[in-house]
Scaffold this motif. Structure first.
Motif, mmCIF file in Angstrom:
data_model
loop_
_atom_site.group_PDB
_atom_site.id
_atom_site.type_symbol
_atom_site.label_atom_id
_atom_site.label_comp_id
_atom_site.label_asym_id
_atom_site.label_seq_id
_atom_site.Cartn_x
_atom_site.Cartn_y
_atom_site.Cartn_z
ATOM 1 N N VAL A 13 0.960 -1.080 0.021
ATOM 2 C CA VAL A 13 -0.091 0.108 0.026
ATOM 3 C C VAL A 13 0.690 1.098 0.033
ATOM 4 O O VAL A 13 0.548 2.234 -0.687
ATOM 5 C CB VAL A 13 -0.921 0.019 1.303
ATOM 6 N N LEU A 14 1.937 1.309 0.878
ATOM 7 C CA LEU A 14 2.770 2.430 1.108
ATOM 8 C C LEU A 14 3.475 2.581 -0.357
ATOM 9 O O LEU A 14 3.596 3.815 -0.901
ATOM 10 C CB LEU A 14 3.919 2.335 1.861
ATOM 11 N N HIS A 15 3.835 1.629 -1.244
ATOM 12 C CA HIS A 15 4.447 1.724 -2.473
ATOM 13 C C HIS A 15 3.643 2.224 -3.363
ATOM 14 O O HIS A 15 3.843 3.314 -4.231
ATOM 15 C CB HIS A 15 5.112 0.448 -2.823
ATOM 16 N N THR A 16 2.230 2.104 -3.547
ATOM 17 C CA THR A 16 1.516 2.505 -4.315
ATOM 18 C C THR A 16 1.218 4.026 -4.093
ATOM 19 O O THR A 16 0.963 4.815 -4.914
ATOM 20 C CB THR A 16 -0.114 1.939 -4.346
ATOM 21 N N ILE A 17 1.133 4.386 -2.976
ATOM 22 C CA ILE A 17 0.879 5.881 -2.571
ATOM 23 C C ILE A 17 2.166 6.652 -3.031
ATOM 24 O O ILE A 17 1.994 7.553 -3.425
ATOM 25 C CB ILE A 17 0.709 5.945 -1.106
ATOM 26 N N GLU A 18 3.309 6.171 -2.798
ATOM 27 C CA GLU A 18 4.506 6.634 -2.950
ATOM 28 C C GLU A 18 4.667 6.842 -4.532
ATOM 29 O O GLU A 18 5.195 7.992 -5.006
ATOM 30 C CB GLU A 18 5.960 6.022 -2.655
ATOM 31 N N THR A 19 4.156 6.088 -5.358
ATOM 32 C CA THR A 19 4.361 6.002 -6.783
ATOM 33 C C THR A 19 3.208 6.673 -7.483
ATOM 34 O O THR A 19 3.109 6.814 -8.531
ATOM 35 C CB THR A 19 4.571 4.683 -7.303
#
Length: 76
Positions: A13-19
């Motif tokens: 989830v954090l990765h999708t937010i960051e990208t």
């Protein structure tokens, strides 16, 4: 997308937010998600995406709940 193992959900989830990959974020987060940061809760996937798109950073969840293989509650 393949199913993400529960122990990897927070980082996914954090990765999708960051990208800024909101299509992928929507696959990981339940439509009726309860997203709590610093004591303030936002409900609903669309509202959470709108909130997060205005953030510079999101804290990792210290507690979360899954429903139907998606994040249903996020507490950070």
């Amino acid at each position: 997308m393949d199913t993400v193992p529960p122990e990897e959900m927070v980082s996914a989830v954090l990765h999708t937010i960051e990208t800024g990959d909101w299509a992928e974020f929507a696959k990981l987060v339940h439509p009726y998600v309860h997203w709590t940061e610093s004591g303030a809760t936002t409900r609903g996937r669309v509202q959470v995406m709108a909130l997060l798109s205005r953030h510079d950073a999101t804290k990792p969840a210290h507690d979360y709940e899954l429903r139907d293989g998606q994040i249903y509650r996020w507490n950070s």
